[in-house]
Design a protein around this motif. Sequence first.
Motif, mmCIF file in Angstrom:
data_model
loop_
_atom_site.group_PDB
_atom_site.id
_atom_site.type_symbol
_atom_site.label_atom_id
_atom_site.label_comp_id
_atom_site.label_asym_id
_atom_site.label_seq_id
_atom_site.Cartn_x
_atom_site.Cartn_y
_atom_site.Cartn_z
ATOM 1 N N ARG A 75 -67.748 25.712 10.669
ATOM 2 C CA ARG A 75 -67.870 26.121 12.068
ATOM 3 C C ARG A 75 -68.103 27.622 12.162
ATOM 4 N N THR A 76 -68.397 28.087 13.374
ATOM 5 C CA THR A 76 -68.704 29.504 13.576
ATOM 6 C C THR A 76 -67.456 30.371 13.717
ATOM 7 N N LEU A 77 -66.282 29.791 13.557
ATOM 8 C CA LEU A 77 -65.038 30.543 13.657
ATOM 9 C C LEU A 77 -64.936 31.551 12.514
ATOM 10 N N ARG A 78 -64.363 32.700 12.806
ATOM 11 C CA ARG A 78 -64.315 33.773 11.823
ATOM 12 C C ARG A 78 -63.556 33.372 10.557
ATOM 13 N N ASP A 79 -62.407 32.686 10.717
ATOM 14 C CA ASP A 79 -61.619 32.331 9.542
ATOM 15 C C ASP A 79 -62.360 31.337 8.653
ATOM 16 N N GLU A 80 -63.179 30.469 9.258
ATOM 17 C CA GLU A 80 -63.950 29.508 8.460
ATOM 18 C C GLU A 80 -65.055 30.212 7.685
ATOM 19 N N VAL A 81 -65.748 31.115 8.343
ATOM 20 C CA VAL A 81 -66.831 31.839 7.687
ATOM 21 C C VAL A 81 -66.296 32.690 6.543
ATOM 22 N N GLU A 82 -65.155 33.328 6.759
ATOM 23 C CA GLU A 82 -64.579 34.170 5.707
ATOM 24 C C GLU A 82 -64.100 33.337 4.523
ATOM 25 N N ARG A 83 -63.659 32.107 4.784
ATOM 26 C CA ARG A 83 -63.146 31.271 3.696
ATOM 27 C C ARG A 83 -64.256 30.512 2.971
#
Length: 243
Positions: A75-83
Amino acid sequence: MFNFHYRLERNAMGLVLAIVVVASIGGLIEIAPLFTIDETVEDAPDMRVYTPLELAGRNIYIREGCYACHSQMIRTLRDEVERYGPYSLAVESKYDHPMLWGSKRTGPDIARLGGKYSNEWHVAHLYNPRDLVPESKMPAYRWLMRNSLKIGDLGEHLAAMRAVGVPYTDEMIANATADAYGQANPDSTQAAGVTARYGEATNVSLFDGKPETLTEMDAIVAYLQILGRLTDVAHKTEQASVE
């Protein structure tokens, strides 16, 4: 307002018509975006199709129910992108039938798993997950190493995918069996045909470490190693947004 609803429930034809109207409004809202699909789906000139071995691995992945615990959509959520890496784009799933986006994550998302670990890591992880991740709840899939891969009908699988829009050529379909064997045996005479048909970047490797047999382990590791690597458009989009 409530009295109108009660009256409507007592009128069979009126209730049916009301249901049709409400359902039509909902359907229109869902269908309308499809008319602009050409403008909303990203272009990926470097997008390639699954090889016969990777497609066989995907079929095994589905057969074993792996999609029930691993999603394939960041998803486009920051925590998902960082992980997990760049968020998923629609074009990355254009050749997936069925799509395996998923929503439940007993295990991590694997949309960008390809190339993250070695073939040996994947084999060991599938054979007994707790050897590498002691807290893992994932079951062991030891039979994948024992089961010979059925490759005689892979041409039919590619033909079926072409029927729903995947651009497999007649040459790819005719050579599906040989290409499946060649991709898992780099020293074989068939290996050159795989890269000729699917590109020099195709991962031709001894996936399960055993050149003498072609196993289901070869296929599923080949599939896992291509996840997120059919196109580089997501990484280019992320880089462009940063700049």
